[in-house]
Design an enzyme around this catalytic site. Sequence first.
Site, PDB file in Angstrom:
ATOM      1  N   SER A  25       0.803  -1.343   0.173  1.00  0.00           N
ATOM      2  CA  SER A  25       0.202  -0.053  -0.180  1.00  0.00           C
ATOM      3  C   SER A  25       1.012   1.259   0.002  1.00  0.00           C
ATOM      4  CB  SER A  25      -0.883  -0.057   1.332  1.00  0.00           C
ATOM      5  OG  SER A  25      -0.102   0.463   2.470  1.00  0.00           O
ATOM      6  N   ASP A  26       0.401   2.194  -0.568  1.00  0.00           N
ATOM      7  CA  ASP A  26       0.959   3.727  -0.560  1.00  0.00           C
ATOM      8  C   ASP A  26       0.930   3.840   1.225  1.00  0.00           C
ATOM      9  OD1 ASP A  26       2.192   6.154  -0.521  1.00  0.00           O
ATOM     10  OD2 ASP A  26       0.963   6.592  -2.314  1.00  0.00           O
ATOM     11  N   CYS A  27       1.639   4.707   1.723  1.00  0.00           N
ATOM     12  CA  CYS A  27       1.754   4.693   3.238  1.00  0.00           C
ATOM     13  C   CYS A  27       0.321   5.139   4.138  1.00  0.00           C
ATOM     14  CB  CYS A  27       2.870   5.805   3.482  1.00  0.00           C
ATOM     15  SG  CYS A  27       4.547   5.036   3.046  1.00  0.00           S
ATOM     16  N   ALA A  85      -2.650   3.994   3.148  1.00  0.00           N
ATOM     17  CA  ALA A  85      -3.666   4.070   2.276  1.00  0.00           C
ATOM     18  C   ALA A  85      -4.819   3.025   2.881  1.00  0.00           C
ATOM     19  CB  ALA A  85      -3.321   3.607   0.905  1.00  0.00           C
TER      20      ALA A  85
END
Length: 288
Positions: free
Chosen positions: A153-155, A157
């Site tokens: 995941s993006d941080c 997300a």
Amino acid sequence: NNYLKGNTLGKGGGLDYWGPTMNVCRDPRWGRFQESVSEDPFLNGAYAYRFVQGFQGAEDGVNTVKIAATCKHFYGYSLENSDGFSRHNFNAVINPRDLTETYMLPFAMCIAAKPEEIMCSYNAVNGVPTCLDEKAQNGYLRETLGFDGLIVSDCDAIGDAYTSHKYSATAADAAASGIKAGCDQDCGSTYKSENLQAALASGKLLESNIDVALGRAMRMRMRVGMFDPPESVPYTSIGIHVMNSAEGQALALSAAEQAVVLLANNAGVLPFKRTGLHIAVVGPVAMS
């Protein structure tokens, strides 16, 4: 070099790299426009393909992956903060044709280069946060395109799924949905033990689901040679002297020079006449 010295927790300390950024740039007001490539899905995909091959050492004739590349951000992600929405709560409404021809094409081309990782984005697409989108991750990426790597995941997300999108009722629900949807690793704190334990206790998550995610993470670590003796991995001989070298600077300059495009104005079209001329503005953001 940092990894061999044991400096694995700081920036530049791992054997994976979160790039290429390959999102389609449709609005120059996007805060990360300069970080991506272009508004052309095919060009973005072609760039990403070669980026992955170069970083991972695809043409080196070595069994070990040099650096695990990450195609990002999957998908429909090109808004930072506008009109009361941010990247953390924005829902991109995209029709099937635009989704296929514009937003999925670059990732299909990138996956052909066999990247080790893909990063899902902060936003939602058609009502579903991308990191919790099972059809997109397990379905399209893995089953349709054959991607066999790790999805990260993006941080935070995963946390956005319940704090910003209000898609999941609790952090435990978001964690369970993310793992089952195919997001193996959470750059954040939502996959922490207490949330996973709660999801397991509720029956919304099985240990076998966690095993699948862990298996993908461990497989990537094996592919980059983390468990092999350094002397058996050819890439460990690359010294810090290659950073910002004269050869690298010359190559970067050459690439920049070749990327410049000049348009001829032979017919005297520019500058436009101020009177007696009608100009049509077309495209997906023509009315923006």
